[in-house]
Motif scaffolding. Structure first.
Motif, PDB file in Angstrom:
ATOM      1  N   LYS A 129      -7.173   3.326  -5.493  1.00 60.16           N
ATOM      2  CA  LYS A 129      -8.135   2.605  -4.370  1.00 60.16           C
ATOM      3  C   LYS A 129      -8.402   3.490  -3.248  1.00 60.16           C
ATOM      4  O   LYS A 129      -9.462   3.543  -2.710  1.00 60.16           O
ATOM      5  N   GLN A 150     -16.936   6.795   1.131  1.00 59.06           N
ATOM      6  CA  GLN A 150     -17.002   6.342   2.504  1.00 59.06           C
ATOM      7  C   GLN A 150     -17.801   7.663   3.004  1.00 59.06           C
ATOM      8  O   GLN A 150     -18.775   7.357   3.871  1.00 59.06           O
ATOM      9  N   TYR A 198       0.954  -1.242   0.002  1.00 60.95           N
ATOM     10  CA  TYR A 198      -0.139  -0.101   0.022  1.00 60.95           C
ATOM     11  C   TYR A 198       0.959   1.395   0.157  1.00 60.95           C
ATOM     12  O   TYR A 198       1.693   1.511   0.937  1.00 60.95           O
ATOM     13  N   ILE A 233     -12.235   4.528  -0.076  1.00 64.92           N
ATOM     14  CA  ILE A 233     -11.631   3.665   0.185  1.00 64.92           C
ATOM     15  C   ILE A 233     -11.968   2.222  -0.661  1.00 64.92           C
ATOM     16  O   ILE A 233     -13.336   1.937  -0.785  1.00 64.92           O
ATOM     17  N   ASN A 234     -10.877   1.414  -1.212  1.00 61.19           N
ATOM     18  CA  ASN A 234     -11.266   0.605  -2.126  1.00 61.19           C
ATOM     19  C   ASN A 234     -12.200   0.971  -3.522  1.00 61.19           C
ATOM     20  O   ASN A 234     -12.880   0.153  -4.092  1.00 61.19           O
ATOM     21  N   LYS A 236      -9.118  -2.892   7.304  1.00 64.98           N
ATOM     22  CA  LYS A 236     -10.088  -3.862   6.998  1.00 64.98           C
ATOM     23  C   LYS A 236      -9.703  -4.480   5.577  1.00 64.98           C
ATOM     24  O   LYS A 236      -9.633  -5.904   5.304  1.00 64.98           O
ATOM     25  N   MET A 237      -9.590  -3.424   4.591  1.00 60.88           N
ATOM     26  CA  MET A 237      -9.525  -3.714   3.233  1.00 60.88           C
ATOM     27  C   MET A 237      -8.084  -4.468   3.184  1.00 60.88           C
ATOM     28  O   MET A 237      -8.067  -5.489   2.328  1.00 60.88           O
ATOM     29  N   GLN A 289     -11.233   1.102   8.477  1.00 64.01           N
ATOM     30  CA  GLN A 289     -11.913   0.454   7.169  1.00 64.01           C
ATOM     31  C   GLN A 289     -10.950   0.044   6.168  1.00 64.01           C
ATOM     32  O   GLN A 289     -10.612  -0.932   5.478  1.00 64.01           O
ATOM     33  N   LEU A 290      -9.844   0.863   6.138  1.00 63.29           N
ATOM     34  CA  LEU A 290      -8.671   0.684   5.314  1.00 63.29           C
ATOM     35  C   LEU A 290      -7.779  -0.501   5.898  1.00 63.29           C
ATOM     36  O   LEU A 290      -7.505  -1.363   4.956  1.00 63.29           O
ATOM     37  N   LYS A 316     -14.585   2.996  -3.393  1.00 60.06           N
ATOM     38  CA  LYS A 316     -15.938   3.427  -2.957  1.00 60.06           C
ATOM     39  C   LYS A 316     -16.044   4.485  -1.853  1.00 60.06           C
ATOM     40  O   LYS A 316     -15.313   4.565  -1.199  1.00 60.06           O
ATOM     41  N   ALA A 335      -8.286  -7.942   4.364  1.00 64.27           N
ATOM     42  CA  ALA A 335      -9.225  -9.012   3.576  1.00 64.27           C
ATOM     43  C   ALA A 335      -8.239  -9.337   2.250  1.00 64.27           C
ATOM     44  O   ALA A 335      -8.485 -10.408   1.659  1.00 64.27           O
ATOM     45  N   GLU A 336      -7.692  -8.392   1.839  1.00 62.40           N
ATOM     46  CA  GLU A 336      -6.673  -8.752   0.325  1.00 62.40           C
ATOM     47  C   GLU A 336      -5.809  -9.624   0.829  1.00 62.40           C
ATOM     48  O   GLU A 336      -5.427 -10.720  -0.088  1.00 62.40           O
TER      49      GLU A 336
END
Length: 322
Positions: free
Chosen positions: A263, A197, A50, A192-193, A306-307, A303-304, A195, A310-311
């Motif tokens: 992103k 927020q 990132y 974020i991602n 978590k993204m 949230q970042l 989308k 998840a990746e």
């Protein structure tokens, strides 16, 4: 061990993310890229990368951090590593000229702008712009670097010939149409991602330098962000998250970010007296104001994190189906 790698040059802006990664028990490593080497004869480690490189790195004596980061990103992408905010995001972070041309290509209106190199050409650009009021800004900026408001060519000439003139790090000064808003605020939309927020209302009554980072409140009085220091701030905070913000511009922004391979971003716009939106900044090293988030109960660094988690799990820790 695979992990999340955070590429940056300012630990004070990154600590909020790493705290969230620790909360979520995500393995991570920071790559502080103010200096270093890139061994092109070797493959980079496996992991999720990132990029948080900032256009204002030179103000922290990290002049060549963006150039080093560009080399690192090229190396990572050559080896097909998963990179959030890769090379194209960095290109846009470092150049408002590239931002504006990309925004316009996506059907997003930007203020009239002319780029100039050389003091005499800055004056010529202002004359060519033909606006009674206009602003200057740096092409490679961040934190509102070089932003000045002028109401005459004479005022501009006195500035560029005077002791307070700020030379842009890349030599490019922008002369830009001044958008007069009916009220002294701009709107910053966070993604974020790719989308949306939330949107933030930012009070501009005290100036143009609008970095949301909490460290600015302590270390940089030219970047005031939300603490009630001056008396004028007692009535309302400088940063306020707008509840249920909904505007057609959001869809355009999401399409722009997708096309630009970005992103994570904060995008700023201003409305004129007719309500028309002018977009003037894309920040791919976006920060979040802690006071505003606490008030609204929204936490984008979480949230970042978590993204990224998840990746990492999707790519490296897949559970086989039974």
């Amino acid at each position: 061990m695979t992990k999340v790698y955070v590429l940056h040059e300012n630990s004070e802006w990154t600590v909020h993310l790493t705290k969230r990664l620790e909360e979520l028990q995500v393995p991570y490593e920071e790559w502080h890229l103010d200096q270093g080497i890139v061994n092109l004869t070797e493959a980079p480690p496996e992991g999720i990368f990132y990029n948080r490189m900032s256009a204002s790195s030179h103000t922290r004596n990290h002049r060549y951090a963006p150039e080093l980061t560009s080399a690192v990103l090229a190396w990572l992408e050559h080896h097909n590593r998963t990179v959030f905010n890769g090379s194209n995001a960095l290109r846009l972070e470092l150049s408002k000229v590239l931002q504006y041309t990309a925004l316009e290509a996506s059907g997003i209106k930007t203020p009239k702008t002319i780029a100039a190199v050389g003091k005499e050409n800055i004056v010529k650009a202002a004359q060519e712009l033909g606006e009674s009021s206009f602003i200057t800004k740096h092409n490679r900026a961040g934190k509102g670097l070089g932003v000045q408001l002028f109401h005459s060519i004479e005022g501009l000439r006195a500035y560029i010939d005077g002791p307070t003139f700020e030379e842009p790090v890349d030599g490019i000064t922008l002369i830009q149409q001044y958008i007069k808003a009916p009220e002294p605020y701009i709107t910053r939309c966070e993604f974020i991602n790719g989308k949306f927020q939330y949107a933030v209302k930012v009070d501009t009554s005290e100036g143009f330098e609008l970095c949301p980072a909490d460290t600015c409140q302590i270390d940089d009085m030219f970047c005031p962000v939300g603490e009630t220091q001056p008396e004028t701030r007692l009535t309302q905070p400088k940063f306020q998250i707008i509840e249920n913000f909904n505007d057609p511009i959001i869809e355009k922004y999401e399409n722009f970010l997708k096309q630009s391979e970005i992103k994570v971003a904060g995008i700023e716009f201003i409305r004129n007296t007719n309500g028309d939106i002018y977009t003037y900044d894309v920040n791919t090293n976006t920060n979040y104001n802690a006071d505003a988030e606490k008030e609204a109960g929204r936490y984008n660094m979480l949230q970042l994190a978590k993204m990224l988690k998840a990746e990492l799990e999707k790519k490296y820790f897949k559970v086989e189906s039974v």
